[in-house]
Design a protein around this motif. Structure first.
Motif: not given
Length: 313
Positions: A291-313
């Motif tokens: 989460e720290g890296a995500v926050e830094l990147y977004e502060q620098l202007g990076y935007r999300r283009t795709e997320e990969s989600l997982l759910r365990d059975l």
């Protein structure tokens, strides 16, 4: 349960495939994940791999989402990848209710169990509100995020970190640490067992650096402050919609040097080096738990283009 999944009739397969193909192309382009012709090539390759035998392919399924009272609500595409059941395309023709989304999850979980899957995976574009409504509150976690910085900003910042090309003497230690660290993150993300993660990390390292430090298009740097190494930076030059892009493959601040702003300075250095090499954008992948890296990147202007989600059975 009022909602159930029924196999799409073979007579509707070609029409569904054309519509699904266009949805995924449009989704890639709108999110910026794969703009222009990149989206077409990726989606066509995906469908060729998913359906080598057309509608008769046994490892991919297209189903109608049918409600006992409201009739057909939409369609979905599922594919088995190892022990993951991947939900690649989900479309509701009408607004779904929470109860219907709960029933849909129940149906997908049953299919996953019947086929021996241990996880459900789902790629998600930021603009896909219907799919996001389905995953929210139903046990899915963000495993990884693809991000892009475009266009590259021109920043007037004073740098304290000296970033220079990595030496041949430093390279072997970098490879060992980078491979180990990536394997750890793969396992931590829940996408691989520790053994699978180690094998996948080694495979990717060999694929990216077949000629080691001399591999064409790969840029590796060490960062120092007053002669003390504080971190490393690695990016590869790629093409994005026919234009040069720098893709960050590894960036690391030494454990004893963290919380001093060096991560931000390394990202600024990546921008300068990428621009010098003709890149028009920078892409990167980050694990959801970081989460720290995500926050830094977004502060620098990076935007999300795709997320990969997982759910365990």
């Amino acid at each position: 349960m009022s909602l159930h999944l029924t196999p799409l009739p073979a007579a509707r397969f070609d029409e569904w495939r054309a519509a699904s193909r266009q949805r995924l192309i449009d989704g890639n382009r709108r999110s910026g994940r794969r703009p222009g012709a990149d989206a077409v090539g990726h989606v066509e390759h995906t469908f060729d791999e998913l359906f080598p035998e057309g509608v008769a392919t046994s490892t991919a399924w297209v189903a109608s989402i049918v409600d006992a009272a409201d009739g057909e609500l939409g369609t979905l595409l599922l594919a088995l990848n190892g022990q993951k059941l991947v939900l690649l395309d989900l479309v509701f023709e009408t607004t779904s209710t929470d109860a219907q989304r709960d029933d849909l999850l129940h149906g997908i979980l049953q299919i996953a169990r019947d086929r021996g899957a241990t996880q459900i995976a789902m790629p998600l574009f930021p603009q896909d509100t219907a799919a996001r409504a389905f995953v929210e509150g139903r046990g899915f976690e963000v495993a990884s995020i693809q991000m892009v910085l475009e266009p590259l900003p021109v920043r007037e910042v004073a740098g304290h970190v000296d970033v220079r090309p990595m030496t041949a003497e430093r390279f072997p230690r970098f490879v060992a640490a980078s491979e180990e660290g990536f394997a750890h993150d793969l396992a931590e993300s829940g996408r691989y067992t520790p053994e699978e993660a180690a094998a996948e990390s080694h495979r990717q390292m060999l694929a990216e650096l077949p000629d080691g430090l001399d591999t064409e298009g790969q840029e590796l740097f060490t960062a120092t402050v007053a002669g003390t190494e504080v971190g490393i930076l690695w990016f590869g030059m790629r093409r994005r919609d026919g234009r040069p892009q720098a893709f960050i493959l590894d960036i690391e601040v030494a454990a004893k040097q963290r919380r001093k702003g060096y991560g931000r300075e390394l990202m600024h250095a990546a921008e300068r080096a990428a621009r010098r090499l003709g890149a028009e954008s920078i892409g990167l992948h980050v694990f959801g738990f970081n989460e720290g890296a995500v926050e830094l990147y977004e502060q620098l202007g990076y935007r999300r283009t795709e997320e990969s989600l997982l759910r365990d059975l």
